[in-house]
Scaffold this active site. Structure first.
Site, PDB file in Angstrom:
ATOM      1  N   LYS A  91      48.027 -20.697  22.593  1.00 41.20           N
ATOM      2  CA  LYS A  91      49.361 -20.120  22.580  1.00 41.20           C
ATOM      3  C   LYS A  91      49.259 -18.861  23.234  1.00 41.20           C
ATOM      4  O   LYS A  91      50.546 -18.484  23.688  1.00 41.20           O
ATOM      5  CB  LYS A  91      50.076 -20.204  21.255  1.00 41.20           C
ATOM      6  CG  LYS A  91      50.345 -21.923  20.844  1.00 41.20           C
ATOM      7  CD  LYS A  91      50.841 -21.994  19.597  1.00 41.20           C
ATOM      8  CE  LYS A  91      51.082 -23.606  19.504  1.00 41.20           C
ATOM      9  NZ  LYS A  91      51.808 -23.933  18.080  1.00 41.20           N
TER      10      LYS A  91
ATOM     11  N   LYS B 294      46.909 -31.459  25.083  1.00 45.15           N
ATOM     12  CA  LYS B 294      47.527 -32.568  23.938  1.00 45.15           C
ATOM     13  C   LYS B 294      48.840 -32.390  24.218  1.00 45.15           C
ATOM     14  O   LYS B 294      49.392 -31.621  24.727  1.00 45.15           O
ATOM     15  CB  LYS B 294      47.064 -31.844  22.392  1.00 45.15           C
ATOM     16  CG  LYS B 294      47.954 -30.705  21.935  1.00 45.15           C
ATOM     17  CD  LYS B 294      47.506 -30.473  20.584  1.00 45.15           C
ATOM     18  CE  LYS B 294      48.719 -29.563  20.032  1.00 45.15           C
ATOM     19  NZ  LYS B 294      50.035 -30.261  19.619  1.00 45.15           N
TER      20      LYS B 294
ATOM     21  N   LYS C  30      54.995 -30.434  20.772  1.00 45.17           N
ATOM     22  CA  LYS C  30      56.481 -30.508  20.539  1.00 45.17           C
ATOM     23  C   LYS C  30      56.915 -29.147  21.094  1.00 45.17           C
ATOM     24  O   LYS C  30      58.185 -29.450  21.881  1.00 45.17           O
ATOM     25  CB  LYS C  30      56.708 -30.200  19.080  1.00 45.17           C
ATOM     26  CG  LYS C  30      57.978 -30.803  18.405  1.00 45.17           C
ATOM     27  CD  LYS C  30      57.824 -30.269  17.143  1.00 45.17           C
ATOM     28  CE  LYS C  30      56.930 -30.437  16.166  1.00 45.17           C
ATOM     29  NZ  LYS C  30      56.182 -29.150  15.752  1.00 45.17           N
TER      30      LYS C  30
HETATM   31  P1  ATP Z   1      53.791 -27.043  18.594  1.00 44.96           P
HETATM   32  O1  ATP Z   1      53.521 -26.891  19.951  1.00 44.96           O
HETATM   33  O2  ATP Z   1      55.026 -26.298  18.292  1.00 44.96           O
HETATM   34  O3  ATP Z   1      52.659 -26.340  17.824  1.00 44.96           O
HETATM   35  P2  ATP Z   1      52.783 -29.451  17.703  1.00 44.96           P
HETATM   36  O4  ATP Z   1      53.333 -30.647  18.555  1.00 44.96           O
HETATM   37  O5  ATP Z   1      51.497 -28.976  17.861  1.00 44.96           O
HETATM   38  O6  ATP Z   1      53.935 -28.323  18.170  1.00 44.96           O
HETATM   39  P3  ATP Z   1      52.975 -29.068  14.914  1.00 44.96           P
HETATM   40  O7  ATP Z   1      53.962 -28.819  14.367  1.00 44.96           O
HETATM   41  O8  ATP Z   1      52.042 -27.864  15.124  1.00 44.96           O
HETATM   42  O9  ATP Z   1      53.171 -29.934  16.350  1.00 44.96           O
HETATM   43  O10 ATP Z   1      52.016 -30.108  14.083  1.00 44.96           O
HETATM   44  C1  ATP Z   1      52.324 -31.168  13.274  1.00 44.96           C
HETATM   45  C2  ATP Z   1      51.442 -32.196  13.149  1.00 44.96           C
HETATM   46  O11 ATP Z   1      51.196 -32.855  14.500  1.00 44.96           O
HETATM   47  C3  ATP Z   1      50.160 -31.567  12.636  1.00 44.96           C
HETATM   48  O12 ATP Z   1      49.421 -32.412  11.786  1.00 44.96           O
HETATM   49  C4  ATP Z   1      49.329 -31.558  13.867  1.00 44.96           C
HETATM   50  O13 ATP Z   1      47.686 -31.931  14.037  1.00 44.96           O
HETATM   51  C5  ATP Z   1      49.707 -33.054  14.615  1.00 44.96           C
HETATM   52  N1  ATP Z   1      49.729 -33.166  16.104  1.00 44.96           N
HETATM   53  C6  ATP Z   1      50.188 -32.142  16.974  1.00 44.96           C
HETATM   54  N2  ATP Z   1      50.206 -32.698  18.145  1.00 44.96           N
HETATM   55  C7  ATP Z   1      49.401 -33.735  18.125  1.00 44.96           C
HETATM   56  C8  ATP Z   1      48.878 -34.645  19.159  1.00 44.96           C
HETATM   57  N3  ATP Z   1      49.165 -34.381  20.476  1.00 44.96           N
HETATM   58  N4  ATP Z   1      48.274 -35.832  18.798  1.00 44.96           N
HETATM   59  C9  ATP Z   1      47.889 -36.015  17.490  1.00 44.96           C
HETATM   60  N5  ATP Z   1      48.364 -35.245  16.493  1.00 44.96           N
HETATM   61  C10 ATP Z   1      49.151 -34.160  16.687  1.00 44.96           C
HETATM   62 MG    MG Z   2      50.876 -27.161  17.041  1.00 41.45          MG
END
Ligand code: ATP
Ligand code: MG
Length: 332
Positions: A111, A196, A199
């Site tokens: 990040k 990955k 969001k």
């Molecule tokens: P950001 O980019 O803002 O970090 P994010 O998509 O990583 O968003 P988080 O809110 O950080 O989402 O994580 C929420 C949950 O989703 C956590 O348990 C994280 O491990 C899971 N998670 C995030 N991305 C993935 C993915 N690509 N595959 C499986 N699990 C995921």
């Molecule tokens: Mg995350």
């Protein structure tokens, strides 16, 4: 009963990655233990957020938790910033964490590199948020943390921090375990299947969001990056794009990757992608319907008020024990 804790950042509409990697398990887990689910808005501001958007994302995520099946009669659902103990715990735990440990976190490396690449300031909190996350978990005497495997490193750090605190001061914390979902541990970006799905990805085509329309879902899956072999088979190494789509269908239908591959035997990528898109659309339809009922309801506020009250009671008791262990204040 086992205590379960997990959080999601309100950084945008949740993706299929969040859902398959973590959230899909939440409703099942609430029948197996004492579940607490959190909207971690203080984590969201480690990257600059628009205040109006953040507010709306918080409410949206709350509605989404309920829409996927969190039952407020069984689980506690609350917003992190409405329980001040999290920030208090985060500070105390920073004081048992070294800079080196934080710099080693791959999330921080990813990040901060991304922020640097877009000329955004890398905020101090982006480095120091793992102790805040450790606090989230440890405040509730958590046994199990169901998260995606991208969070494994943070959970390991949480365990280290807890053990160190217990040793240096006084046995205060339970040491939590991670629970990874069996299916689809890490769902990949549709545009770059070596990364990955996130969001906060700025490329809209890279993610499927739980509120996407059937048309959007079809389009995004149709334009997902695959390969030129033209055969549907599971090979994460050489066919990460195709394998990612197989993982998605397998996770949503609770079937094995072999079953999915067999279903598309002899079919081309056009049919394969259309099939996966249909599975996603059908799976999300009832979730979206429930979400739409909830989003503007008073029921949602009632649930969050009650959740904050319950969470505050548990968390404040832990803060008291932490302060006593560290010798802060005058004691109780
Ligand atoms: P950001 O980019 O803002 O970090 P994010 O998509 O990583 O968003 P988080 O809110 O950080 O989402 O994580 C929420 C949950 O989703 C956590 O348990 C994280 O491990 C899971 N998670 C995030 N991305 C993935 C993915 N690509 N595959 C499986 N699990 C995921
Ligand atoms: Mg995350």
């Amino acid at each position: 009963a086992k205590r379960i804790f997990s959080g999601v950042q309100p950084t945008g509409v949740i993706t299929l990655g969040n859902y398959i990697g973590a959230i899909k398990q939440f409703p099942e887990l609430q029948d197996q233990g004492d579940a607490i689910y959190c909207i971690v808005d203080q984590h969201a501001i480690t990257i600059q957020q628009d205040p109006k958007e953040l507010r709306s994302n918080i409410r949206s995520l709350a509605a989404m938790y309920i829409a996927v099946g969190i039952d407020p009669e069984k689980s506690i659902l609350f917003i992190q910033s409405e329980v001040p103990a999290h920030a208090q715990a985060g500070w105390m735990l920073q004081c048992v964490t070294s800079i080196g440990e934080l710099e080693r976190m791959t999330q921080f490396k990813d990040k901060s590199a991304k922020a640097a690449g877009t000329n955004e300031t890398v905020l101090a909190a982006l480095l120091t948020y793992p102790p805040l996350m450790a606090g989230d978990i440890l405040l509730y005497n958590t046994d199990i943390v169901p998260v995606g495997d991208d969070q494994k490193q943070h959970i390991e750090l949480t365990r280290d921090i807890a053990e160190r605190f217990n040793k240096r001061y006084k046995k205060t914390f339970k040491i939590p375990d991670i629970a990874l979902s069996k299916a689809g541990r890490r769902i990949k970006s549709l545009q770059d299947p070596t990364k990955k799905m996130s969001k906060s990805d700025a490329n809209a085509k890279a993610t499927i969001r739980l509120l996407d329309t059937p048309k959007q879902i079809e389009k995004k899956i149709k334009s997902a990056v695959t390969d030129s072999e033209g055969i549907v088979r599971y090979d994460k190494e050489n066919k990460p794009g195709v394998s990612n789509l197989i993982d998605i269908e397998a996770a949503l239908t609770n079937s094995s990757t072999e079953d999915v591959v067999a279903k598309y035997d002899g079919k081309g990528y056009g049919d394969f992608k259309a099939g996966v898109a249909q599975v996603v659309i059908d799976h999300l339809a009832p979730i979206q319907a429930r979400y739409n009922e909830l989003i503007d309801s008073e029921e949602l506020d009632r649930i969050l008020d009650e959740g904050a009250e319950k969470a505050n009671a548990i968390a404040n008791a832990t803060i008291q024990r932490m302060e006593d262990a560290m010798g802060l204040g005058r004691g109780s």
